[in-house]
Each structure stands twice: as C-alpha cells, then as structure tokens.
Write a protein that holds these residues in place. Structure first.
Motif, mmCIF file in Angstrom:
data_model
loop_
_atom_site.group_PDB
_atom_site.id
_atom_site.type_symbol
_atom_site.label_atom_id
_atom_site.label_comp_id
_atom_site.label_asym_id
_atom_site.label_seq_id
_atom_site.Cartn_x
_atom_site.Cartn_y
_atom_site.Cartn_z
ATOM 1 N N THR A 82 0.835 -1.188 0.000
ATOM 2 C CA THR A 82 0.000 0.000 0.000
ATOM 3 C C THR A 82 0.873 1.242 0.000
ATOM 4 N N CYS A 83 0.494 2.194 -0.819
ATOM 5 C CA CYS A 83 1.153 3.491 -0.861
ATOM 6 C C CYS A 83 0.345 4.442 0.016
ATOM 7 N N VAL A 84 1.019 5.104 0.935
ATOM 8 C CA VAL A 84 0.342 6.057 1.805
ATOM 9 C C VAL A 84 0.846 7.462 1.493
ATOM 10 N N PHE A 85 -0.105 8.370 1.294
ATOM 11 C CA PHE A 85 0.192 9.785 1.120
ATOM 12 C C PHE A 85 -0.228 10.480 2.408
ATOM 13 N N GLY A 86 0.556 11.414 2.866
ATOM 14 C CA GLY A 86 0.182 12.151 4.064
ATOM 15 C C GLY A 86 1.149 13.276 4.342
ATOM 16 N N GLY A 87 0.746 14.139 5.229
ATOM 17 C CA GLY A 87 1.517 15.320 5.544
ATOM 18 C C GLY A 87 2.811 15.045 6.282
ATOM 19 N N SER A 88 3.771 15.920 6.061
ATOM 20 C CA SER A 88 5.036 15.828 6.783
ATOM 21 C C SER A 88 4.966 16.680 8.048
ATOM 22 N N SER A 89 3.763 17.054 8.424
ATOM 23 C CA SER A 89 3.483 17.753 9.673
ATOM 24 C C SER A 89 2.589 16.832 10.505
ATOM 25 N N PRO A 90 2.686 16.906 11.828
ATOM 26 C CA PRO A 90 1.819 16.052 12.653
ATOM 27 C C PRO A 90 0.371 16.514 12.695
ATOM 28 N N GLY A 91 0.088 17.693 12.164
ATOM 29 C CA GLY A 91 -1.281 18.200 12.200
ATOM 30 C C GLY A 91 -1.574 18.856 13.535
ATOM 31 N N LYS A 92 -2.735 19.448 13.622
ATOM 32 C CA LYS A 92 -3.106 20.184 14.830
ATOM 33 C C LYS A 92 -3.860 19.337 15.834
ATOM 34 N N GLU A 93 -4.374 18.223 15.387
ATOM 35 C CA GLU A 93 -5.167 17.352 16.259
ATOM 36 C C GLU A 93 -4.382 16.089 16.580
ATOM 37 N N LYS A 94 -4.290 15.732 17.851
ATOM 38 C CA LYS A 94 -3.522 14.539 18.234
ATOM 39 C C LYS A 94 -4.127 13.266 17.646
ATOM 40 N N GLU A 95 -5.427 13.301 17.338
ATOM 41 C CA GLU A 95 -6.078 12.134 16.746
ATOM 42 C C GLU A 95 -5.495 11.799 15.370
ATOM 43 N N PHE A 96 -5.035 12.810 14.635
ATOM 44 C CA PHE A 96 -4.421 12.554 13.329
ATOM 45 C C PHE A 96 -3.175 11.701 13.496
ATOM 46 N N LEU A 97 -2.331 12.077 14.447
ATOM 47 C CA LEU A 97 -1.091 11.343 14.687
ATOM 48 C C LEU A 97 -1.384 9.938 15.213
ATOM 49 N N GLU A 98 -2.353 9.828 16.101
ATOM 50 C CA GLU A 98 -2.739 8.520 16.637
ATOM 51 C C GLU A 98 -3.285 7.621 15.524
ATOM 52 N N SER A 99 -4.076 8.181 14.628
ATOM 53 C CA SER A 99 -4.634 7.407 13.516
ATOM 54 C C SER A 99 -3.540 6.954 12.555
ATOM 55 N N ALA A 100 -2.572 7.823 12.296
ATOM 56 C CA ALA A 100 -1.458 7.474 11.418
ATOM 57 C C ALA A 100 -0.647 6.326 12.020
ATOM 58 N N ASN A 101 -0.397 6.406 13.319
ATOM 59 C CA ASN A 101 0.322 5.346 14.009
ATOM 60 C C ASN A 101 -0.456 4.036 13.952
ATOM 61 N N HIS A 102 -1.757 4.123 14.157
ATOM 62 C CA HIS A 102 -2.618 2.934 14.093
ATOM 63 C C HIS A 102 -2.587 2.309 12.695
ATOM 64 N N LEU A 103 -2.632 3.149 11.673
ATOM 65 C CA LEU A 103 -2.573 2.642 10.301
ATOM 66 C C LEU A 103 -1.287 1.861 10.077
ATOM 67 N N GLY A 104 -0.154 2.387 10.525
ATOM 68 C CA GLY A 104 1.114 1.681 10.380
ATOM 69 C C GLY A 104 1.107 0.336 11.073
ATOM 70 N N ARG A 105 0.517 0.288 12.266
ATOM 71 C CA ARG A 105 0.438 -0.984 13.007
ATOM 72 C C ARG A 105 -0.455 -1.984 12.271
#
Length: 135
Positions: free
Chosen positions: A13-36
C-alpha cells in the motif's frame, strides 16, 4: 465484503500524508494505528521518502511492526535533507513526477491521510490514473 479478504489481494500500500503532525492529536494517533495495521496484515508500505509528521508516524509503526518499507525521494530533496531519515529501502529519482510513477508502480492500493498541497496533488494524480485505467 462478506466472505472475502481484501488483504489477501493487497500486498503493498502506498500512503500519502503530511510531513506535519497536524493540529489534532487524533491525526497522529490514527497514522500510528494505520502503520500498526499494515504490519499486522503483513502489507508492505510505499511512501514518499520522508520520516516526518503523519507520514513518519505511519512509516515507523509499520517498520517496527515488521513491514517492508520503500521510500521514493527526488535527489534534490535528499540532498538538502529536509525529509528526516530514510527508513527501509530507498530509491532516489530525478523528479517529483518520476517519484509518483515509481510509487504507483510498486503499490496495489493507496491511502491518503491529511496533508497539504503535495498530498492533494498525489490524490488527484492517482484519481486521474484510476479513471483512465492506468492504475
């Protein structure tokens, strides 16, 4: 999709996403979950070659979980080192367009996370190719 397993047909799978963590901690948590999840399902990751922000969170979680990761980075960006550390296998290419082509060649599926103009470009490019049956 009752009775079928989509992960049995998707190996990378190719993932596109920001090189910033974003303003909401849920974005970072979701990205981490996707990787897992990618790692748990033994799905390899193709990414745009940076280890920062949301993309970095997906990348590190997938890599630590055992997924093979493949970063594609334009040589110009690699030289100025604004992308963080390369994790996993890396391929340097000449242009941003070549980067997209290589990423598309190596992926069975695509996921877009929040990002900026680059992420939007990748989404539109991929959508156009899908509409034209190129990918």
């Amino acid at each position: 999709m009752r009775g079928s397993s989509i992960s049995s047909t998707i190996t990378t799978t190719c993932v596109f996403g920001g090189s910033s963590p974003g303003k909401e901690k849920e974005f970072l948590e979701s990205a981490n979950h996707l990787g897992r999840v990618l790692a748990e399902r033994k799905i390899h990751l193709v990414y745009k070659g940076d280890s920062l922000g949301l993309m970095g969170s997906v990348l590190i979680a997938a890599f630590l979980g055992g997924s093979q990761v493949f970063g594609v980075i334009p040589t110009a960006l690699a030289k100025i080192n604004i992308i963080g550390k390369i994790v996993g296998e890396e391929q340097q290419v000449s242009t941003m367009s070549e980067r997209l082509s290589v990423m598309f060649e190596h992926a069975d599926a695509f996921i877009a996370l929040p990002g900026g103009l680059g992420t939007l470009e990748e989404i539109f490019h991929n959508s156009s190719w899908a509409q034209l049956n190129i990918h």
